[in-house]
Write an enzyme that holds these catalytic residues in place. Structure first.
Site, PDB file in Angstrom:
ATOM      1  N   LYS A 119       0.832  -1.209   0.000  1.00  0.00           N
ATOM      2  CA  LYS A 119       0.000   0.000   0.000  1.00  0.00           C
ATOM      3  C   LYS A 119       0.868   1.261   0.000  1.00  0.00           C
ATOM      4  CE  LYS A 119      -1.822   1.992   3.545  1.00  0.00           C
ATOM      5  NZ  LYS A 119      -2.557   2.319   4.786  1.00  0.00           N
ATOM      6  N   ASP A 148      -6.452   1.148   1.003  1.00  0.00           N
ATOM      7  CA  ASP A 148      -6.474   1.288   2.461  1.00  0.00           C
ATOM      8  C   ASP A 148      -7.846   0.850   2.967  1.00  0.00           C
ATOM      9  OD1 ASP A 148      -8.182   3.328   1.720  1.00  0.00           O
ATOM     10  OD2 ASP A 148      -7.222   4.860   2.971  1.00  0.00           O
TER      11      ASP A 148
END
Length: 218
Positions: free
Chosen positions: A124, A142
Site C-alpha cells: 500500500k 487502504d
C-alpha cells in the site's frame, strides 16, 4: 451476489467523482518523494491529520535520508511521539533511510519491488508513493477503499490485494491516475464506516449496497 459493474457504470461512477473533485490530492503533507515516503509509512494506524501535525515541524529541516539518519532514532521518536506506535515507526524510518542511502544513493526508487524491500514499506505504501510522487496509475487500497470497493460492489474482494486487482480491471484508463484518491476521499467523507451518507451520495443509484441509509423523515 450483487451484479458486477458494467464498463459504462464504472465510467459513470468515476465521472461523478471527478465532477465532485476535479484534482484530488493526498491529505498528507510532504515536500519531496522522500518526505512523502516517510509520511505514508508513519500514517499506518494513524490519521493524516496526526501525521501532518508531527511532520510539519520535522520536514522544515529533515528532508533527506542523510538528514534523518543524522537526526537519529531517539530524536525522531521524540519528534513523532504524538503518532501512535511512534517508537517502532521511528526505528523503521531510520532503517529505511539507511537502506535508501546504501542501495539507492539516497533517492527514492520508482519501482514497487525496490520500495517494498525497504523496512516498514508494504504494498500500500509503495503504491501511494508511486502514484503521488511519480505519477504511476497504482491503486493503494487502504481501509476506506477496501470498504468502498466492497460496499458499492465496484470492486469486491476478501483482501486488499483482491480489491486492488479488481480496481485495475474495472477503472477506466482515463481515471486510473486519480482513482485511488477519489475512492479514499469518498470513503473518508461520504461512504463512511458506521453511517454512510447515502441520501447525499452521488453514487446512490449505481451503488449495490442493500442497506442504504435513508432520508430522515421531516
Amino acid at each position: 451476489m450483487p451484479k458486477a459493474f458494467s464498463k459504462a457504470e464504472a465510467e459513470e461512477f468515476f465521472a461523478r467523482l471527478k465532477k465532485q473533485m476535479p484534482e484530488p490530492k493526498t491529505e498528507l503533507e510532504y515536500v519531496n518523494p522522500y518526505t512523502l515516503l516517510v509520511a505514508v509509512s508513519l500514517s499506518a494506524q494513524a490519521t493524516d491529520k496526526s501525521v501532518n501535525k508531527a511532520t510539519g515541524p520535522l520536514f522544515k529541516t529533515i528532508r533527506t535520508p542523510e538528514a534523518m539518519v543524522a537526526l537519529g532514532e531517539k530524536n525522531l521518536a521524540e519528534a513523532i511521539k504524538t503518532i501512535g506506535l511512534y517508537r517502532g515507526k521511528a526505528a523503521r524510518v531510520i532503517a529505511m533511510s539507511k537502506m535508501l542511502i546504501e542501495k539507492h544513493g539516497g533517492q527514492v526508487p520508482e519501482d514497487r519491488a525496490a520500495l517494498e524491500e525497504l523496512p516498514g514499506v508494504g504494498r500500500k505504501t509503495a503504491n501511494v508513493v508511486l502514484n503521488v510522487a511519480f505519477g504511476q496509475p497504482t491503486m493503494a487500497v487502504d481501509t476506506h477503499i477496501f470498504r468502498v470497493g466492497n460496499r458499492t460492489g465496484l470492486a469486491p474482494g476478501k483482501t486488499p490485494l483482491d480489491v486492488e486487482l479488481k480496481l485495475e480491471k474495472i477503472v477506466p484508463p482515463a481515471y486510473r491516475l486519480h482513482a485511488h484518491h477519489w475512492l479514499i476521499l469518498h470513503g473518508r467523507y461520504t461512504c463512511v464506516a458506521r453511517k454512510p451518507l447515502c441520501p447525499t451520495c452521488v453514487e446512490r443509484d449505481l451503488c449495490r449496497f442493500k442497506d442504504k441509509t435513508q432520508e430522515r423523515p421531516h
